[in-house]
Design an enzyme around this catalytic site. Sequence first.
Site, PDB file in Angstrom:
ATOM      1  N   GLN A   1       0.867  -1.213  -0.082  1.00  0.00           N
ATOM      2  CA  GLN A   1       0.084   0.003  -0.052  1.00  0.00           C
ATOM      3  C   GLN A   1       0.916   1.283  -0.100  1.00  0.00           C
ATOM      4  O   GLN A   1       0.512   2.163  -0.556  1.00  0.00           O
ATOM      5  CB  GLN A   1      -0.970   0.113   1.326  1.00  0.00           C
ATOM      6  CG  GLN A   1      -2.050   1.084   1.121  1.00  0.00           C
ATOM      7  CD  GLN A   1      -3.098   0.834  -0.257  1.00  0.00           C
ATOM      8  OE1 GLN A   1      -3.392  -0.276  -0.476  1.00  0.00           O
ATOM      9  NE2 GLN A   1      -2.991   1.962  -0.944  1.00  0.00           N
TER      10      GLN A   1
ATOM     11  N   ASP B   1      10.123  -2.927  -8.709  1.00  0.00           N
ATOM     12  CA  ASP B   1      10.962  -3.228  -7.346  1.00  0.00           C
ATOM     13  C   ASP B   1      12.020  -2.286  -7.046  1.00  0.00           C
ATOM     14  O   ASP B   1      12.427  -1.501  -7.807  1.00  0.00           O
ATOM     15  CB  ASP B   1      11.831  -4.566  -7.867  1.00  0.00           C
ATOM     16  CG  ASP B   1      12.184  -5.412  -6.614  1.00  0.00           C
ATOM     17  OD1 ASP B   1      11.157  -5.759  -5.871  1.00  0.00           O
ATOM     18  OD2 ASP B   1      13.275  -6.076  -6.612  1.00  0.00           O
TER      19      ASP B   1
END
EC number: 3.6.1.66
Length: 195
Positions: free
Chosen positions: A11, A68
């Site tokens: 989140q 990433d």
Amino acid sequence: MKEIVIASNNQGKINDFKVIFPDYHVIGISELILDFDVEETGSTFEENAILKSEAAAKALNKTVIADDSGLEVFALNGEPGIYSARYAGENKSDEANIEKLLNKLGNTTDRRAQFVCVISMSGPDMETKVFKGTVSGEIADGKYGENGFGYDPIFYVPKLDRTMAQLSKEQKGQISHRRNAINLLEAYLAGDQNV
């Protein structure tokens, strides 16, 4: 409103994308696929981002963005690197990761570090594209600030004389490693094929 699907269940990352893309409806993949999880078996940020975006694009049959990202500390030979989220072990908290990093760094005088973000964009009828952004800083001697997530409380940005956690969401959104990678993504989407 245009839609951006983010192949992440984090989140904090999704919130970062919402701040950076205020004119888009940003959707985390969990809103479309329950229990979407890709094992990050790559040895680099780039490999892991590609694994996630390609798996999500295939599952949804639409264009998806994945990232990433993590922290690299020079004195620790790039640790925690791709293991940033689980540096202290699987299912450990941000606090545990920070504590391990500070303990491992100890009184080391070389505190240089960088946040790295690699964004990959994959879709059903396109070649995967990759964009890398970084932000340089230092590891502070302790935690400062209440904003952000992850290593933000210990990542000191000298030119701002603040840690990332002492910045507002908007300030962080202007200088972050994710912002820098997204700048390259936006340039590509605007037609600059040299990115």
